[in-house]
Design an enzyme around this catalytic site. Structure first.
Site, PDB file in Angstrom:
ATOM      1  N   LYS A 169       0.861  -1.183   0.000  1.00 41.61           N
ATOM      2  CA  LYS A 169       0.000   0.000   0.000  1.00 41.61           C
ATOM      3  C   LYS A 169       0.892   1.225   0.000  1.00 41.61           C
ATOM      4  O   LYS A 169       1.366   1.683   1.026  1.00 41.61           O
ATOM      5  CB  LYS A 169      -0.927   0.044   1.219  1.00 41.61           C
ATOM      6  N   GLY A 200      -4.338   3.343  -2.037  1.00 41.67           N
ATOM      7  CA  GLY A 200      -5.583   3.872  -1.472  1.00 41.67           C
ATOM      8  C   GLY A 200      -5.282   4.595  -0.175  1.00 41.67           C
ATOM      9  O   GLY A 200      -4.115   4.757   0.197  1.00 41.67           O
ATOM     10  N   GLY A 202      -4.930   5.457   3.804  1.00 44.46           N
ATOM     11  CA  GLY A 202      -4.428   4.706   4.952  1.00 44.46           C
ATOM     12  C   GLY A 202      -5.535   4.134   5.798  1.00 44.46           C
ATOM     13  O   GLY A 202      -5.502   2.965   6.199  1.00 44.46           O
ATOM     14  N   VAL A 205      -7.307   1.182   3.039  1.00 42.88           N
ATOM     15  CA  VAL A 205      -6.479   0.047   2.595  1.00 42.88           C
ATOM     16  C   VAL A 205      -5.485  -0.360   3.689  1.00 42.88           C
ATOM     17  O   VAL A 205      -5.336  -1.547   4.005  1.00 42.88           O
ATOM     18  CB  VAL A 205      -5.731   0.408   1.291  1.00 42.88           C
ATOM     19  N   GLY A 206      -4.822   0.641   4.277  1.00 43.88           N
ATOM     20  CA  GLY A 206      -3.845   0.344   5.325  1.00 43.88           C
ATOM     21  C   GLY A 206      -4.507  -0.342   6.509  1.00 43.88           C
ATOM     22  O   GLY A 206      -4.023  -1.356   7.023  1.00 43.88           O
ATOM     23  N   GLU A 244       9.249   1.966  10.692  1.00 43.64           N
ATOM     24  CA  GLU A 244      10.302   2.960  10.402  1.00 43.64           C
ATOM     25  C   GLU A 244       9.651   4.325  10.518  1.00 43.64           C
ATOM     26  O   GLU A 244       8.901   4.734   9.632  1.00 43.64           O
ATOM     27  CB  GLU A 244      10.858   2.743   8.990  1.00 43.64           C
ATOM     28  N   CYS A 278      13.548  11.357   6.933  1.00 45.97           N
ATOM     29  CA  CYS A 278      13.484  10.905   8.323  1.00 45.97           C
ATOM     30  C   CYS A 278      14.844  11.032   9.000  1.00 45.97           C
ATOM     31  O   CYS A 278      14.937  11.238  10.195  1.00 45.97           O
ATOM     32  CB  CYS A 278      12.992   9.471   8.379  1.00 45.97           C
ATOM     33  N   GLU A 378       9.565  16.691  14.949  1.00 48.51           N
ATOM     34  CA  GLU A 378      10.020  16.529  13.565  1.00 48.51           C
ATOM     35  C   GLU A 378       9.251  17.512  12.684  1.00 48.51           C
ATOM     36  O   GLU A 378       8.016  17.477  12.645  1.00 48.51           O
ATOM     37  CB  GLU A 378       9.748  15.092  13.116  1.00 48.51           C
TER      38      GLU A 378
HETATM   39  P1  NAD Z   1       1.934   8.852   7.391  1.00 50.19           P
HETATM   40  O1  NAD Z   1       2.119   8.085   8.635  1.00 50.19           O
HETATM   41  O2  NAD Z   1       0.885   9.879   7.334  1.00 50.19           O
HETATM   42  O3  NAD Z   1       1.597   7.845   6.197  1.00 50.19           O
HETATM   43  C1  NAD Z   1       2.436   6.760   5.897  1.00 50.19           C
HETATM   44  C2  NAD Z   1       1.607   5.670   5.240  1.00 50.19           C
HETATM   45  O4  NAD Z   1       0.673   5.159   6.183  1.00 50.19           O
HETATM   46  C3  NAD Z   1       0.784   6.155   4.053  1.00 50.19           C
HETATM   47  O5  NAD Z   1       0.798   5.169   3.039  1.00 50.19           O
HETATM   48  C4  NAD Z   1      -0.596   6.312   4.653  1.00 50.19           C
HETATM   49  O6  NAD Z   1      -1.626   6.189   3.707  1.00 50.19           O
HETATM   50  C5  NAD Z   1      -0.617   5.145   5.626  1.00 50.19           C
HETATM   51  N1  NAD Z   1      -1.617   5.244   6.696  1.00 50.19           N
HETATM   52  C6  NAD Z   1      -2.206   6.361   7.195  1.00 50.19           C
HETATM   53  N2  NAD Z   1      -3.102   6.030   8.157  1.00 50.19           N
HETATM   54  C7  NAD Z   1      -3.053   4.676   8.282  1.00 50.19           C
HETATM   55  C8  NAD Z   1      -3.730   3.740   9.116  1.00 50.19           C
HETATM   56  N3  NAD Z   1      -4.632   4.135  10.011  1.00 50.19           N
HETATM   57  N4  NAD Z   1      -3.429   2.436   8.993  1.00 50.19           N
HETATM   58  C9  NAD Z   1      -2.500   2.017   8.111  1.00 50.19           C
HETATM   59  N5  NAD Z   1      -1.833   2.863   7.270  1.00 50.19           N
HETATM   60  C10 NAD Z   1      -2.114   4.172   7.363  1.00 50.19           C
HETATM   61  O7  NAD Z   1       3.369   9.449   7.023  1.00 50.19           O
HETATM   62  P2  NAD Z   1       3.767  10.335   5.765  1.00 50.19           P
HETATM   63  O8  NAD Z   1       3.246  11.705   5.984  1.00 50.19           O
HETATM   64  O9  NAD Z   1       3.393   9.633   4.509  1.00 50.19           O
HETATM   65  O10 NAD Z   1       5.354  10.329   5.862  1.00 50.19           O
HETATM   66  C11 NAD Z   1       6.067  11.173   6.686  1.00 50.19           C
HETATM   67  C12 NAD Z   1       6.555  10.445   7.913  1.00 50.19           C
HETATM   68  O11 NAD Z   1       7.272   9.267   7.558  1.00 50.19           O
HETATM   69  C13 NAD Z   1       7.533  11.256   8.739  1.00 50.19           C
HETATM   70  O12 NAD Z   1       7.213  11.186  10.098  1.00 50.19           O
HETATM   71  C14 NAD Z   1       8.878  10.581   8.493  1.00 50.19           C
HETATM   72  O13 NAD Z   1       9.817  10.740   9.490  1.00 50.19           O
HETATM   73  C15 NAD Z   1       8.487   9.167   8.301  1.00 50.19           C
HETATM   74  N6  NAD Z   1       9.525   8.441   7.538  1.00 50.19           N
HETATM   75  C16 NAD Z   1      10.333   7.521   8.185  1.00 50.19           C
HETATM   76  C17 NAD Z   1      11.350   6.873   7.496  1.00 50.19           C
HETATM   77  C18 NAD Z   1      12.277   5.873   8.171  1.00 50.19           C
HETATM   78  O14 NAD Z   1      12.939   5.114   7.471  1.00 50.19           O
HETATM   79  N7  NAD Z   1      12.348   5.829   9.489  1.00 50.19           N
HETATM   80  C19 NAD Z   1      11.556   7.158   6.167  1.00 50.19           C
HETATM   81  C20 NAD Z   1      10.740   8.105   5.551  1.00 50.19           C
HETATM   82  C21 NAD Z   1       9.713   8.726   6.237  1.00 50.19           C
END
Ligand code: NAD
Length: 474
Positions: A169, A200, A202, A205-206, A244, A278, A378
């Site tokens: 996803k 889709g 989060g 689909v998530g 992550e 990140c 962050e």
């Molecule tokens: P996010 O958590 O909003 O979304 C990440 C993913 O999770 C997306 O695909 C989203 O659709 C999905 N998602 C959202 N709600 C969900 C739910 N309830 N259940 C399952 N999946 C769900 O994060 P973002 O805004 O896409 O990315 C930014 C964040 O990612 C920052 O905090 C950053 O630090 C982190 N990040 C971490 C790493 C690492 O390797 N540690 C790398 C890159 C980004």
């Protein structure tokens, strides 16, 4: 304008059951460049069922078969390298000087996993006991928008090396990039159902992946808030999880550092991937006695960090991914000023001449203390906080005084001292004197930066269960 109406399920592009659509916006211009139909729970369950069927066979594949699949995935993705970079620049606004290497490192993850697969101890035996590493089952791979093809390739490589089938996803903000990648991977001719991709929301689909009992493992890259919810909601089906998450990484400048070399490294770390990284080194810890020299060096080095069109190879900082992300960064810059930090370079608003897209000014704050919001949270934008310290112990204490622990950089001339400091930093990766990567070295965080590790053998181990067979035969 590109339109996507299908998902990748059971080896084919199939029409979406979900009818909701989402636009892709080019963050450099603010223009709509694509529209994708979003998957719903029905699409997701179809993908899980396909992965489950495929696991019955692929879960028992030989190491040679998995190696062959990883080599084919590498070749297929590499054939579309240029298209993948263009898509990342267009849809995400990643600067081409970063997008090129990051996309390539994702593609190379297939070969790195293949190497780790060959070198890992899969079986251990003693007396009448044999211990083997077995694939955990169907894996749900959920990714963020800031390095779309890297995350997909890396997670798929580790899962496929372990013998798992997957449902991916991707971020709903990466539909166009995902389509180019999936078209490329389709050419690898994988067994049907090994790879399934449903783009889709989060919460739709998530959430289905997290609660579905036929998914054994979730590997997630994204925010702490969603990571926490995955851990909580996954408990009902005893999901194995790799998370992550975020970071507030320190760059520790020791008092014997060569500023001409160290400050450019510190700024590259701070503004990495336009600050939407990140691992970004967003806290620069500076000895009090060097503070004025460091300020001068930062102002002098900023000319290398030009903001603009990400497709231009001279540009170091591109737009934020969205209007929402733009506003988030602005609010933190305002917060920093309100808290009493002082702007050394940058500040609120768009850079001159870049009014159309979601551009922000790379900003460096001085007079920051580690208890300020800009030093603790962050920001996920090009905003650096300079924090002064008194002694080596003080620097280590400040570096570790964070809820995060993903990455750190130590800069200094006396190597044994730099190593001593590095060994006391509570972070998953600490780099001494520069920027460096190693595709076999683990990646992941202490504390709120996550759970588990990716890359190399450590990444593959995240997709296995350990089984011991004890043979009581006399
Ligand atoms: P996010 O958590 O909003 O979304 C990440 C993913 O999770 C997306 O695909 C989203 O659709 C999905 N998602 C959202 N709600 C969900 C739910 N309830 N259940 C399952 N999946 C769900 O994060 P973002 O805004 O896409 O990315 C930014 C964040 O990612 C920052 O905090 C950053 O630090 C982190 N990040 C971490 C790493 C690492 O390797 N540690 C790398 C890159 C980004």
């Amino acid at each position: 304008m590109k339109t996507i109406t299908t998902h990748y399920i059971d080896g084919a592009f199939v029409e979406s059951h979900g009818r909701e659509t989402m636009d892709s916006i080019n963050p450099t211009t603010g223009n709509v460049i694509g529209r994708a139909m979003l998957a719903d729970e029905v699409d997701t369950r179809r993908a899980i069922a396909a992965a489950n069927r495929a696991f019955a066979t692929y879960g028992r594949s030989t190491f040679e078969e998995r190696s062959e699949i990883l080599r084919r995935l590498h070749k297929a993705a590499l054939a579309r390298l240029d298209d993948l970079i263009v898509a990342m620049v267009e849809e995400y606004g990643g600067v081409v000087q970063f997008a090129g290497p990051i996309v390539l490192s994702g593609i190379n993850a297939f070969l790195a996993a293949e190497q780790a697969l060959r070198e890992m101890p899969w079986t251990r035996s003693w007396d009448k006991t044999t211990v083997t590493l077995e694939p955990v089952g169907v894996a749900g791979l959920i990714t963020a928008w800031n390095a779309n093809s890297l995350f997909i390739c890396l997670k798929l490589a580790s899962a496929a090396a372990a013998g798992c089938t997957v449902v991916i996803k991707p971020s709903e903000m990466s539909s166009l990039q995902t389509r180019v990648l999936v078209e490329a991977l389709h050419e690898a001719g994988l067994p049907n159902g090994l790879l399934n991709v449903v783009t889709g929301l989060g919460q739709v689909v998530g959430a289905e992946l997290v609660r579905n009992p036929d998914v054994a493992k979730i590997s997630f890259t994204g925010s702490v808030a969603v990571g926490e919810s995955i851990m909580r909601d996954g408990a009902a089906t005893m999901k194995r999880v790799t998370l992550e998450l975020g970071g507030k990484s320190p760059t520790i400048l020791l008092d014997d550092a060569n500023l001409d070399k160290a400050i450019p490294v510190a700024l590259v770390m701070a503004f990495l991937n336009s600050g939407q990284a990140c691992a970004a080194g967003t806290r620069l810890l500076v000895p009090n006695k060097l503070l004025e020299d460091v300020k001068r060096a930062i102002v002098g080095a900023m000319s290398a960090f030009v903001v603009g069109n990400p497709a231009d190879p001279k540009i170091a900082v591109g737009p934020m991914v969205s209007q929402k992300q733009y506003e988030r960064v602005q609010s933190y810059i305002r917060k920093g000023t309100d808290e009493g930090a002082q702007i050394l370079v940058g500040g609120e608003g768009r850079p001159q001449g870049l009014e159309a897209g979601y551009f922000v000014k790379p900003t460096v704050f001085v007079n920051v203390t580690n208890d300020m919001v800009i030093a603790r949270e962050e920001i996920f934008g090009p905003v650096l906080s300079v924090i002064a310290y008194d002694s080596e112990e003080d620097a280590i204490r400040i570096a570790n005084d964070s809820k995060y622990g993903l990455h750190a950089v130590v800069l200094g001339s006396d190597l044994s001292r730099a190593r001593r400091v590095a060994s006391q930093i509570r972070a998953g990766r600490v780099v001494i004197n520069g920027m460096m990567d190693d595709p076999q070295a683990p990646w992941g965080g202490f504390k709120h930066s996550g759970v588990g590790r990716e890359y190399g053998a450590f990444g593959i181990e995240a997709f296995v269960e350990t089984r011991a067979i004890l043979d009581a035969t006399a």
